[in-house]
Design a protein around this motif. Structure first.
Motif, PDB file in Angstrom:
ATOM      1  N   THR A 142       0.851   3.924  -3.090  1.00  0.00           N
ATOM      2  CA  THR A 142       0.240   5.233  -2.885  1.00  0.00           C
ATOM      3  C   THR A 142       1.271   6.356  -2.906  1.00  0.00           C
ATOM      4  O   THR A 142       0.919   7.520  -2.999  1.00  0.00           O
ATOM      5  CB  THR A 142      -0.533   5.294  -1.549  1.00  0.00           C
ATOM      6  OG1 THR A 142       0.332   4.826  -0.520  1.00  0.00           O
ATOM      7  CG2 THR A 142      -1.782   4.441  -1.589  1.00  0.00           C
ATOM      8  N   GLU A 185       0.835  -1.203   0.000  1.00  0.00           N
ATOM      9  CA  GLU A 185       0.000   0.000   0.000  1.00  0.00           C
ATOM     10  C   GLU A 185       0.872   1.257   0.000  1.00  0.00           C
ATOM     11  O   GLU A 185       0.668   2.171  -0.791  1.00  0.00           O
ATOM     12  CB  GLU A 185      -0.906  -0.033   1.225  1.00  0.00           C
ATOM     13  CG  GLU A 185      -2.038   0.971   1.165  1.00  0.00           C
ATOM     14  CD  GLU A 185      -2.644   1.201   2.534  1.00  0.00           C
ATOM     15  OE1 GLU A 185      -2.833   0.216   3.277  1.00  0.00           O
ATOM     16  OE2 GLU A 185      -2.903   2.373   2.857  1.00  0.00           O
ATOM     17  N   LYS A 186       1.887   1.255   0.872  1.00  0.00           N
ATOM     18  CA  LYS A 186       2.780   2.415   0.969  1.00  0.00           C
ATOM     19  C   LYS A 186       3.461   2.682  -0.376  1.00  0.00           C
ATOM     20  O   LYS A 186       3.596   3.822  -0.810  1.00  0.00           O
ATOM     21  CB  LYS A 186       3.833   2.181   2.051  1.00  0.00           C
ATOM     22  CG  LYS A 186       3.342   2.448   3.455  1.00  0.00           C
ATOM     23  CD  LYS A 186       3.677   3.873   3.885  1.00  0.00           C
ATOM     24  CE  LYS A 186       2.866   4.335   5.090  1.00  0.00           C
ATOM     25  NZ  LYS A 186       3.062   3.518   6.289  1.00  0.00           N
TER      26      LYS A 186
END
Lengths: 440, 316, 249
Positions: B75, B71-72
């Protein structure tokens, strides 16, 4: 057939290796840090032992290192220290990480001061306190700033070995000709720039001074000297977008725009800066005290050294590397390693070592000794630094510093290379830094 | 290998010996497969596992953090920036290497002492260690004493900060890679050119086709399997660019040369984020596999239709 | 670009003399020998190289035979697995392998330098192509004469594929001779360094400030390149011919 057998045996061995990796990694550590020998036992044990010392000493420092190793061996004939050069600090750190992951570590290593918190946080380095207490090493004799730089969370993980700080190195011949002194406060800088910078048809032909953009170590003290800070008190968020914390970079931006300041960025920029200084295209450069020697040797003019100018305060940061003991080494290696650390940082050899490698002495008693006085006579350029002995401060300590410092370094880079206004870029950098901090 | 393999034995009893034969054949593939499993696939599986943790290599224990790493990465901006740099590098590297390689192949596809020598000279860099090549080019493109700027000054031009300027640094890396790679492309193309039957050219000359038409309608289509081979191998090696970045730019200035593999390496070792770097490894691996398969698929289709086209032209 | 491509190999060899006077240049070479234990590094590089070449060729011969002429369920799917290995760079696999080597106590030994490179996907691919072009009758005939698989492989197929084998030897030699990243990671001691690593270590810096010792680096680089040039001059016709013949059939 034979080949197949061989291959199969390799496979089998590797299979076992898998199992041990997949199984559990927690069982590794053999000895805990508490149980060290008492002084008497330590002195009695003279069974031969060889330990590795991983280092980043540049070629110019090797002579000094060889001397120290020989002296150490005279003092402790049973201990052989094998020095292994592992490249520059960044390369050394990568090697160390891999070594820790593999649980095959050297006994003693260098560590660059800014990554100490990260390694210490993961329990990679041994706490030296029990050894220091046992052998009654007088820590008060060290420069306190230098000592603190190698302490983290209240534990002394290492001792300062090759200490530098950033200073202004200036073309004394030129400044004398122009009748200017290097600036001592930020307020002096404008006037200094006016007198020193030379422009021809809008192009700067001689810069008043240069601040390196390639390493945050050079401008971190400017941030705090201007009254700002990188992180807030409890280190949970960045304060770089606050007015006081922006003063340094807004000044840099202004001076860059008016063509009086030179800033280099990226790989090879330090070589460029040095060349420009030696060719007289820059009158004064902020650089590490470790290279004063190089400048003295290669300049065809007189070189002076000045402490970096201050404003709300006047500090410069500690650089260079310390010497640390690896937690993963076994007890006997640690014992031998500690003896080596103690020897390398002892007051006895402090001046000699400092002079040979071109770094700063760390011991008050050594500086005040007769040998120390002679040292300053031979190396008058270093005197300036020691007049500010207590203004050499530790850097910001945070395990994520190597990662988040990249973010504001990028702002500096955008300013230098693309002429962008840093004030508008900083909020985004702060956001990214806060994001990184949230993981810690 | 003790089994008797008389000619009669196999025909009579079919089932068991067949399995046994399979085993024996498989045994020959086993060493290679085992090695690849241990040294390539196991590390990948391991990375897959690590990609869900926050391991930093030095910490003894790791926590499971689910998809957080992915996710990091997805995004943040850096992932897309690095991807862009990697693709820019790859596209230009492959195009230039193959384009120039083909031109050189056409130019030097004649046997003569001089041309043989030239071919060797051009081919040579392919065999020099990339670390050494990078160090040499680091010097050539040094802004203060580099050969390149000496040349520019000699020509009366302004010197350029090749490696410290974000606009030029990536191009220097591309130049290095092309310089090192064109020789190989040339040699392979020459081999391909020599495999094209001369009758095709003769036949089309009779039909009055110009050299350019011949090149477009005969040479290029018939070279397409070779081109595919070169595109795929060059694509893979370009995507993996690391050594030159490590030696020449460290990913800078301003991340302008931060290619994927270098980023992975930096993340794991300089930023102490081995877990997140593992997530990147997994995504990167999947991406290359998909793109490679896609290239093969597209080119296959294309070359088949082109092949038909040629045969139509030649045998109307 | 064309000019660069044509010129630079010369310049590479001339780089030092064009910038430094002839006399100094020879001193640089002598200096290199003084600065690094050159012969030790040379021997390490040679052992690593020979080890990898021997292992790679044999593993690849066997695998290529299995994939080209053998039959077992899943053969072609497994071959895809081999091919896919081509796209995984060392930089993404070395951490687990490094830990594995440490557990085997193989760090700082030639095992760590050689064994992980035993299987070359490229080599298997190239040899398989060549073996496929050899007619099955040859193998059948040999089998009738009572030859087992190993005999077929080493006495019949290998001689027939000699040009490809030779090419592979050269490619694998050059790759191992030039390898840098792997030996850098897998060795931590002065004694086990190979030439490329030793030379890269000559890059000198004080506090991140690179010292400009390009002249030594260039001199050292030239020394390392020489064996490759010799090999190349000696074998290039062979390589070119074999590469051209075997890759695309």
């Amino acid at each position: 057939m034979n080949k197949i057998k061989k291959a199969l045996s390799v496979l089998a061995v590797s299979g076992m290796a898998f199992a041990s990796i997949l199984g559990c990694s927690g069982s590794g550590g053999s000895s805990s840090s508490g149980d060290i020998l008492d002084a008497e036992e330590a002195a009695q044990d003279t069974t031969p032992i060889t330990i590795q010392y991983w280092h980043s000493h540049a070629e110019a420092q090797l002579e000094g290192l060889d001397y120290m190793l020989a002296e150490f061996h005279k003092k402790y004939p049973h201990i052989t220290v094998e020095p292994v050069f592992q490249g520059a600090y960044v390369d050394l750190h990568k090697k160390l990480q891999a070594a820790v992951a593999a649980k095959e570590v050297p006994a003693v290593t260098n560590v660059e001061v800014s990554v100490l918190p990260n390694f210490a946080d993961s329990g990679v380095f041994a706490d030296l306190t029990p050894y220091i207490e046992r052998d009654q090493v007088d820590l008060n004799d060290f420069s306190q700033g230098m000592l603190q730089a190698y302490a983290y969370n209240g534990k002394q993980y290492g001792l300062p070995l090759i200490v530098s700080t950033s200073v202004f190195i200036y073309n004394k011949t030129l400044l004398d000709e122009l009748g200017v002194e290097p600036p001592q406060t930020w307020d002096d800088i404008e006037a200094y720039n006016q007198k020193v910078a030379l422009k021809e048809g809008g192009q700067t032909t001689r810069y008043a001074f240069s601040v390196p953009g390639w390493d945050t170590w050079y401008y971190d003290p400017w941030i705090s000297n201007g009254g700002g800070s990188i992180l807030n008190e409890d280190m949970t968020a960045s304060t770089l977008d606050q007015p006081d914390s922006l003063r340094w970079i807004q000044n840099f931006y202004k001076w860059l725009q008016d063509g009086s300041l030179h800033m280099g960025f990226g790989k090879g920029a330090s070589g460029d800066m040095r060349t420009m200084f030696l060719e007289g295209k820059i009158a004064m450069v902020q650089h590490t005290s470790a290279v004063i020697k190089t400048y003295l040797e290669s300049a065809n003019f007189e070189v002076g050294v000045s402490f970096i100018p201050g404003d709300k305060e006047r500090k410069s940061h500690i650089g260079g590397a310390g010497i640390v003991l690896m937690e993963g080494a076994d007890a006997r290696e640690k014992e031998a390693g500690w003896k080596f650390i103690e020897f390398m940082t002892s007051a006895e050899h402090n001046i000699n070592w400092a002079e040979k490698v071109g770094y700063l002495p760390t011991r008050k008693s050594a500086i005040e000794s007769e040998e120390g006085k002679q040292y300053f006579e031979r190396q008058p350029q270093y005197r300036t630094v020691f007049e500010h002995f207590d203004d050499v401060a530790p850097r910001l300590q945070h395990p994520a510093y190597p990662e988040f410092s990249e973010k504001y370094k990028e702002v500096v880079g955008e300013m230098i290379l693309n002429g962008k206004d840093p004030t508008s870029l900083m909020p985004e950098a702060v956001k990214q830094i806060n994001d990184i901090l949230s993981d810690y | 290998m003790t089994g008797t393999e008389g000619p009669g034995a196999a025909t009579n009893i079919k089932r068991r010996p067949k399995a046994w034969e399979y085993m024996k054949d498989f045994a020959f593939a086993l060493p290679a497969l085992a090695m690849l499993l241990i040294f390539i696939y196991y590390p990948l599986v391991n990375s897959f596992y690590l990609s869900f943790t926050n391991w930093n290599m030095t910490r003894p224990n790791k926590e499971f953090i689910g998809l957080d790493n992915y996710e990091k990465l997805l995004t943040g901006d850096t992932f897309y920036k690095v991807l862009g740099i990697t693709f820019t590098y790859t596209v230009f590297d492959v195009l230039l290497t193959l384009g120039i390689g083909l031109m050189l192949a056409l130019l030097f596809n004649v046997t003569s002492r001089f041309f043989n020598f030239m071919r060797s000279v051009i081919f040579m860099p392919h065999y020099i260690s990339m670390v050494i090549v990078s160090m040499v080019f680091l010097w050539i493109f040094n802004s203060q004493y580099g050969l390149m700027n000496e040349l520019l000054k000699f020509l009366g031009l302004e010197p350029v900060d090749w490696l410290t300027n974000p606009k030029t640094a990536l191009w220097v890396l591309i130049v290095v890679s092309v310089w090192k790679g064109v020789g190989f492309a040339m040699i392979i193309f020459i081999a391909g050119l020599r495999g094209i039957p001369l009758e095709y050219y003769e036949a089309s000359s009779i039909d009055g086709a110009s050299k350019w038409t011949q090149f477009r309608k005969i040479t290029l289509p018939l070279l397409s399997p070779i081109t595919l081979f070169l595109v795929v191998t060059n694509f893979i090696s370009s995507m993996q660019v690391f050594q030159s970045v490590d030696v020449m730019t460290n990913g800078g200035p301003l991340e302008s040369t931060k290619a994927m593999v270098y980023w992975i390496y930096e993340m794991a070792f300089a930023e102490f984020r081995t877990g997140r770097a593992s997530a990147l490894i997994i995504m990167f691996f999947i991406m290359i596999v998909l793109l490679t398969v896609l290239q093969m698929y597209v080119s296959r289709k294309k070359s088949i239709t082109k092949g038909r086209f040629i045969s139509k032209c030649l045998h109307p | 670009m064309l000019i660069t491509a044509l010129k630079t190999p010369h310049e590479l060899r001339l780089a030092v003399p064009t910038f430094w006077p002839e006399r100094l240049m020879w001193e640089n070479f002598a200096e290199v020998f003084r600065k690094i234990p050159f012969w030790r590094y040379f021997a390490n590089t040679a052992i690593q190289t020979v080890g990898i070449v021997v292992l790679q060729i044999n593993v690849a011969l066997m695998a290529a035979y299995a994939f080209a002429k053998g039959s077992f369920p899943g053969r072609d799917k497994l071959f895809l697995l081999v091919l896919a290995a081509l796209i995984v760079p060392d930089q993404v696999t070395f951490v687990p392998v490094y830990v594995m080597m440490a557990d085997l106590n193989w760090l700082n030994t030639f095992y760590a330098l050689i064994v992980p490179h035993a299987a070359s996907a490229y080599g298997i691919f190239l040899l398989r192509q060549t073996f496929r072009s050899i007619h099955n009758d040859v193998i059948e005939a040999a089998k009738v004469d009572g030859a087992n698989r190993l005999q077929v492989l080493y006495r019949i197929l290998t001689p027939m594929a000699l040009p490809t084998v030779a090419t592979l030897v050269v490619i694998s030699f050059i790759n191992s001779w030039n390898s840098y990243f792997w030996p850098l990671v897998m060795t931590n001691s002065n004694d086990m360094r190979v030439l490329t690593v030793g030379i890269a270590m000559m890059r000198d810096s004080i506090a991140g400030d690179e010292m400009l010792n390009f002249h030594y680096l260039m001199a050292a680089s030239i020394i390392v390149i020489i064996p490759i040039i010799l090999l190349f001059v000696f074998a290039q016709k062979y390589i070119i011919a074999a590469m051209s013949n075997s890759t695309f059939k």
